[in-house]
Structures are given as structure tokens and as C-alpha cells.
Design a protein around this motif. Structure first.
Motif, short mmCIF file in Angstrom:
data_model
loop_
_atom_site.label_atom_id
_atom_site.label_comp_id
_atom_site.label_asym_id
_atom_site.label_seq_id
_atom_site.Cartn_x
_atom_site.Cartn_y
_atom_site.Cartn_z
N SER A 371 -0.44 2.15 -1.37
CA SER A 371 -0.24 1.52 -2.68
C SER A 371 0.56 0.23 -2.55
CB SER A 371 0.48 2.48 -3.63
OG SER A 371 -0.31 3.62 -3.88
N LYS A 372 1.59 0.25 -1.74
CA LYS A 372 2.40 -0.94 -1.54
C LYS A 372 1.59 -2.05 -0.88
CE LYS A 372 6.85 -2.46 0.31
NZ LYS A 372 8.06 -2.09 1.06
N ASP A 375 -0.55 -3.62 -3.52
CA ASP A 375 0.24 -4.46 -4.41
C ASP A 375 0.57 -5.81 -3.76
OD1 ASP A 375 0.25 -2.57 -6.40
OD2 ASP A 375 2.12 -1.62 -5.73
N PHE A 407 -4.93 3.87 -5.86
CA PHE A 407 -5.12 3.58 -7.28
C PHE A 407 -4.33 4.52 -8.18
CE2 PHE A 407 -9.51 1.39 -6.76
CZ PHE A 407 -8.86 0.17 -6.58
N ARG A 410 -0.39 4.72 -11.22
CA ARG A 410 0.06 3.35 -11.42
C ARG A 410 0.50 3.12 -12.86
NH1 ARG A 410 -0.71 -0.65 -7.83
NH2 ARG A 410 -1.59 -0.04 -5.81
N THR A 411 1.36 2.10 -13.04
CA THR A 411 1.80 1.70 -14.37
C THR A 411 0.71 0.85 -15.02
OG1 THR A 411 2.85 -0.30 -13.52
CG2 THR A 411 4.19 1.72 -13.61
N SER A 414 0.43 -2.66 -13.40
CA SER A 414 -0.27 -2.76 -12.11
C SER A 414 -1.75 -2.49 -12.26
CB SER A 414 0.35 -1.80 -11.10
OG SER A 414 0.21 -0.45 -11.55
N ILE A 415 -2.14 -1.60 -13.20
CA ILE A 415 -3.56 -1.36 -13.47
C ILE A 415 -4.22 -2.63 -13.99
CG2 ILE A 415 -5.15 -0.12 -15.00
CD1 ILE A 415 -3.35 2.31 -14.76
N ILE A 418 -4.99 -5.06 -11.16
CA ILE A 418 -6.18 -4.66 -10.41
C ILE A 418 -7.44 -5.04 -11.16
CG2 ILE A 418 -7.47 -2.69 -9.51
CD1 ILE A 418 -4.79 -1.33 -8.95
N TYR A 446 -9.30 7.31 -13.18
CA TYR A 446 -8.73 7.22 -14.52
C TYR A 446 -9.71 7.58 -15.64
CZ TYR A 446 -4.77 4.81 -12.38
OH TYR A 446 -3.67 4.52 -11.63
#
Length: 524
Positions: A371-372, A375, A407, A410-411, A414-415, A418, A446
Motif C-alpha cells: 500500500s505504501k 501511495d 487497494f 483505504r481512506t 486515497s481512493i 487512485i 469495494y
């Protein structure tokens, strides 16, 4: 433990223009020198003998230029109305032109005197040719006739009335005496032999014919009209051998270059395209400032001259290859005068090892912080400048089957980053396949919580849906267009499936009676 393999982001980089020997060869032409004339440049023809002067037909005169100095060496201005299609004889001593005055004029290049005046056409004469190996000429006129003339007597030997519209193109067969072809605005191309009164064969180009060109061996000829160049076989009764469609506006001129190994075509789309004569594939393209009406190239490709519709003549000279001076070898010292001291280096220099700096996303990827890593590639500066980095990382995460983990959880902020990246780059042909797969993974993660997403996230999801629908509709339209064009080309192809002589020595000509009477006063 094996070394960590860094992310390869070069697979999605934009590919630059391919460097080929042809592109290097044609880029050696210097930027063109612009010469302004008064009116559109109708025709350009290079003299076949040194120093390879070229004749520019424009308005009511024919200017003969020096290709090195780009200045006018001769000025033929004995015209009351527009001159057309001036061409040199094979020895470079005579120049033949048509005109709006409904006649054909023959000039002596050295003295600029008018030697012959051929009268008989009832409309403008746009193209003329010397017949190889004969003291005869052919003229192609807007009165829908082709006439063959005898140079010594100025008599019309034969007239062909086979076309039904203006005749604006004609060329002689370089290997077979007495034969030539004509092309008209009726779309018809006809081959004639002056020993017969009827054409040998007739073929249809399908659009008004603007230019004709014989391959030097005489085994094929090319016709240009509309946006197509067609290759015909005269030995098989005019059988169509192929078609080239590389321009998107009318093609106006054709020429051979590079010792007859390359074909040049000029068009109203402002491009000159260079083709390989063996494969008829485009190997180079040159751009100009306005629509092109005429072009020609000198022997050995030293000078390329292009005439534009706005009256500019663009003269490009080839850069001369600078030969490097041979490096002189140092003379070895004589042992007689050299001291017996050994000058050997005792030290061994070890070059420092240069370590490449590891990218932040590679560090995170090596530590399994997926994830990092994602980002770090979606930071606006990185995503805008090098989007291929984020796409390559997504592809790597899918290969490892961990994109769902990257994915997930996530907040909304951040979504949103993407989705904005996907929305911006999903229609880029380099990234489409990977980003569609990544978007499907995102929806799988999601799908149960889309109703809980903020309004801005839902809005960009709707925009991505619309964008994909438009792209799919465009692809369907292009597929239908490709199918229609394939059927048209197949139908056109199926419907159409139904050695060099030396020129005789030029007679010493004196101006004829008609030429003496054709007196024009020029006021400068």
C-alpha cells in the motif's frame, strides 16, 4: 539470498521516432532556402546535365535557377499568358513549355531564343514531353486531345481524341520508342504508340489524374490522383499491381530519387513522402509550410526543390560530408638516443563502485509494504510526470496477486487519488489493458461499500463509466470503418484484375517563321 529485482518502468515509456538509414540520409538536407515567385509554382524540372540547373514554371515566365547560389541564371518570359510544365531535353540544351496561349514553345536554353512555336490546340496546354530517340514532342491539352509534333517542321503528326475531360498529366516510356501515356480529369489513363491511331490500352484510376511516372526500366508506371498512388503493369495490358494511400489530400506530383531506388510524392497536405521502390513503404516524411504543387530532385540527391501554392520555392541542399583528416602516427623514438630507464606504472587504480539510488517505491516493495509503495507512485508530481511508474507497479502487484491488499482499507482521500489516476490514463493506449484490470480489482474490493462512498468518489466513478462507454463506441465505429475500407479496397482490386535507348543528336535549330512572329515585349 538473491538480490532484489527493481521495478522495470521502461516497458511503458513513450517510444520515440525510429532511426533508420533513410531518416539519417534525408535529414542531411539542410533547411530549405525560400525563393518567392509571383503565383503558384506549376512545375519544376532539373536539367539532366551538370551543373543541374532547374527550371521553375510560374505565372508568365520560366525561371532557370542555379542550385548552388539559388539565384536566377536565365529568364524566359516570352509569354502573354501563363506558362505551364517546362521540361528540359535529355541533353539540357532545349526547353519545352506549354501555355495558356493554346500553343507549345521550344526554347534554346543558352541563348533564350524561341526556336519553334507549335500551334493547333484550342485550349491551354499544361504538360509537354520530348519523345526519347525522336525529334518529336507530345503535348497534353485542356481541349481533351493529345498531339504529337515534328520539331524540324512544326507539323502535327497525329492527334488523339480519346479523353472526355482535361488532360493534365503525361509521361513518355523511357525504354520503348514511340510510346507514351496520358492521364485526364476523366480518371482515364491511356497508352499510345505514334505508329497507331488508337490507344494500346486504357485503365481507370478512379479519380482525376494529377501526375504520371514511369519506372526507369519501363516495366511499370505509377499514377497519382486523389489520395492514391497506383502501380500498373504496361506489359500485362495495364494490370493493377498495387495501390498506396499515405496522403490525406490530393497528390500533385511524383519523382524518382536515390538512383531510382526511392519514390517521392508531394501533396496538398503539405507533406513530401519518400517510399522504398521495392516495397512501396514510407521510409521518411518531410513537412512544408503550405500545399505542394510540384517538386523535383537533382541527380545524386544533391538538391531537392519543392514548389508551393503560395509561390514559394523551397530549395534544400545536401550537407557535404566532411572527411576527417587521418591521424598521423607518432614517430617511435630511436633507441640510439633513448635512455634505458623503464617508465612503468606501479600503482593499480581501482575505480569506485557507483551505486544506483534505490527509489522509494522499490524500498517499500522490497519490504512487502504494498500500500505504501502504491501511495508513493500516486504522488501528484510522480503520477503526472511518469505515469508509467504507477502502471508498472500495479502490474507487478497483480502478478504477485496482492493488488487487492494494496487497494483495501483505504481512506476516501486515497481512493479518490487512485480513481483520478485511472480516469486520466485509462484511455492511453500504453496503459489501457493494465488499468482496466486494476479497475476491475478495485470494484471487486469495494463493490459492497460503494453506497457509503462520498459524493466526489461516486462522481468520478460515473465519469469513468462514461469515458469507457465513449471509448468502446469509438472502437466499434473504427472497426466498422476498417471493415468498409477493406471491402472497398478488395472490390477495387478485383475489378481491376479484369531497355533504355539513347537520344538522337539534336539538330542545329534556327528560329522558325512562327517563332519570329511571336514577339513579346517585357516591361520591367
Amino acid at each position: 539470498m538473491s538480490n532484489f529485482k527493481r521495478l522495470n518502468t521502461k516497458i511503458y515509456k513513450k517510444s520515440g521516432p525510429t532511426v533508420t538509414p533513410d531518416s539519417i540520409y534525408w535529414k542531411k538536407l539542410k533547411p530549405p532556402v525560400l525563393v518567392k515567385e509571383f503565383g503558384p509554382i506549376d512545375y519544376i524540372d532539373f536539367s539532366p546535365v551538370e551543373p543541374y540547373y532547374f527550371a521553375v514554371t510560374c505565372s508568365v515566365r520560366v525561371q532557370i535557377y542555379n542550385p548552388i547560389t539559388k539565384v536566377v541564371a536565365k529568364n524566359l518570359s516570352r509569354f502573354r499568358e501563363a506558362a505551364y510544365g517546362a521540361v528540359f531535353k535529355s541533353d539540357g540544351r532545349l526547353l519545352l513549355t506549354g501555355s495558356e496561349e493554346k500553343n507549345v514553345k521550344l526554347f534554346d536554353v543558352s541563348t533564350k531564343s524561341l526556336l519553334r512555336l507549335f500551334k493547333g490546340h484550342t485550349a491551354a496546354v499544361h504538360r509537354v514531353n520530348f519523345l526519347p530517340g525522336q525529334l518529336q514532342i507530345a503535348s497534353y491539352s485542356d481541349d481533351k486531345t493529345v498531339k504529337v509534333w515534328d520539331i524540324p517542321t512544326e507539323k502535327n503528326l497525329i492527334t488523339y481524341e480519346e479523353h472526355t475531360d482535361y488532360i493534365r498529366a503525361g509521361v513518355v516510356n523511357p525504354t520503348v520508342e514511340n510510346t507514351f501515356i496520358s492521364g485526364g480529369y476523366d480518371g482515364q489513363i491511356k497508352m499510345f504508340d505514334i505508329r497507331t491511331e488508337k490507344p494500346i490500352f486504357s485503365v481507370s484510376h478512379g479519380s482525376p489524374v494529377e501526375a504520371l511516372l514511369f519506372v526507369p526500366t519501363g516495366g511499370a508506371f505509377l499514377s497519382a490522383g486523389g489520395t492514391d498512388i497506383k502501380i500498373w503493369d504496361p506489359l500485362m495490358g495495364g494490370k493493377l499491381r498495387g495501390s498506396i494511400s499515405q496522403h490525406h489530400k490530393t497528390i500533385t506530383c511524383l519523382r524518382m530519387a536515390t538512383d531510382n531506388k526511392r519514390l517521392l510524392s508531394g501533396s496538398l497536405d503539405r507533406h513530401v513522402k519518400v517510399y522504398d521502390i521495392n516495397t512501396y513503404e514510407v521510409v521518411h516524411t518531410m513537412d512544408y509550410s503550405n500545399a505542394i504543387l510540384s517538386l523535383d530532385i537533382s541527380k545524386n540527391d544533391d538538391t531537392l526543390t519543392v514548389g508551393l501554392v503560395d509561390g514559394l520555392v523551397c530549395v534544400s541542399r545536401r550537407e557535404e560530408d566532411i572527411q576527417e583528416k587521418p591521424v598521423q602516427k607518432k614517430k617511435r623514438a630511436s633507441y640510439r638516443y633513448t635512455s634505458y630507464i623503464n617508465f612503468y606504472d606501479a600503482d593499480l587504480v581501482v575505480e569506485p563502485e557507483i551505486k544506483e539510488k534505490e527509489a522509494k517505491y522499490d524500498k517499500s516493495l522490497r519490504k512487502f509494504m504494498f500500500s505504501k509503495a502504491l501511495d508513493q507512485t500516486l504522488i501528484p508530481y510522480v503520477a503526472n510526470k511518469t505515469p508509467e511508474v504507477a502502471v508498472t507497479l500495479m502490474q507487478e502487484l497483480m502478478r504477485r496477486k496482492v493488488l487487492e491488499k494494496a487497494f483495501a482499507g483505504r481512506t476516501p482521500k486515497s481512493i479518490l487519488s487512485i480513481l483520478k489516476f485511472i480516469h486520466k490514463n485509462i484511455v492511453n493506449y500504453r496503459f489501457t489493458r493494465v488499468l482496466i484490470d486494476a479497475f476491475n480489482v478495485f470494484l471487486n474490493v469495494y463493490e459492497n461499500s460503494l453506497d457509503e462512498m462520498p459524493a466526489n468518489v461516486c462522481t468520478i466513478l460515473i465519469e469513468i463509466n462514461k469515458l469507457l462507454a465513449e471509448e468502446l463506441n469509438l472502437l466499434n465505429q473504427l472497426a466498422e470503418l476498417q471493415g468498409s475500407m477493406s471491402m472497398l479496397l478488395a472490390a477495387a482490386t478485383s475489378a481491376s484484375d479484369v531497355d533504355v535507348l539513347k537520344d538522337k543528336s539534336t539538330l542545329s535549330l534556327v528560329p522558325s517563321e512562327n517563332a519570329r512572329k511571336n514577339f513579346v515585349v517585357n516591361i520591367s
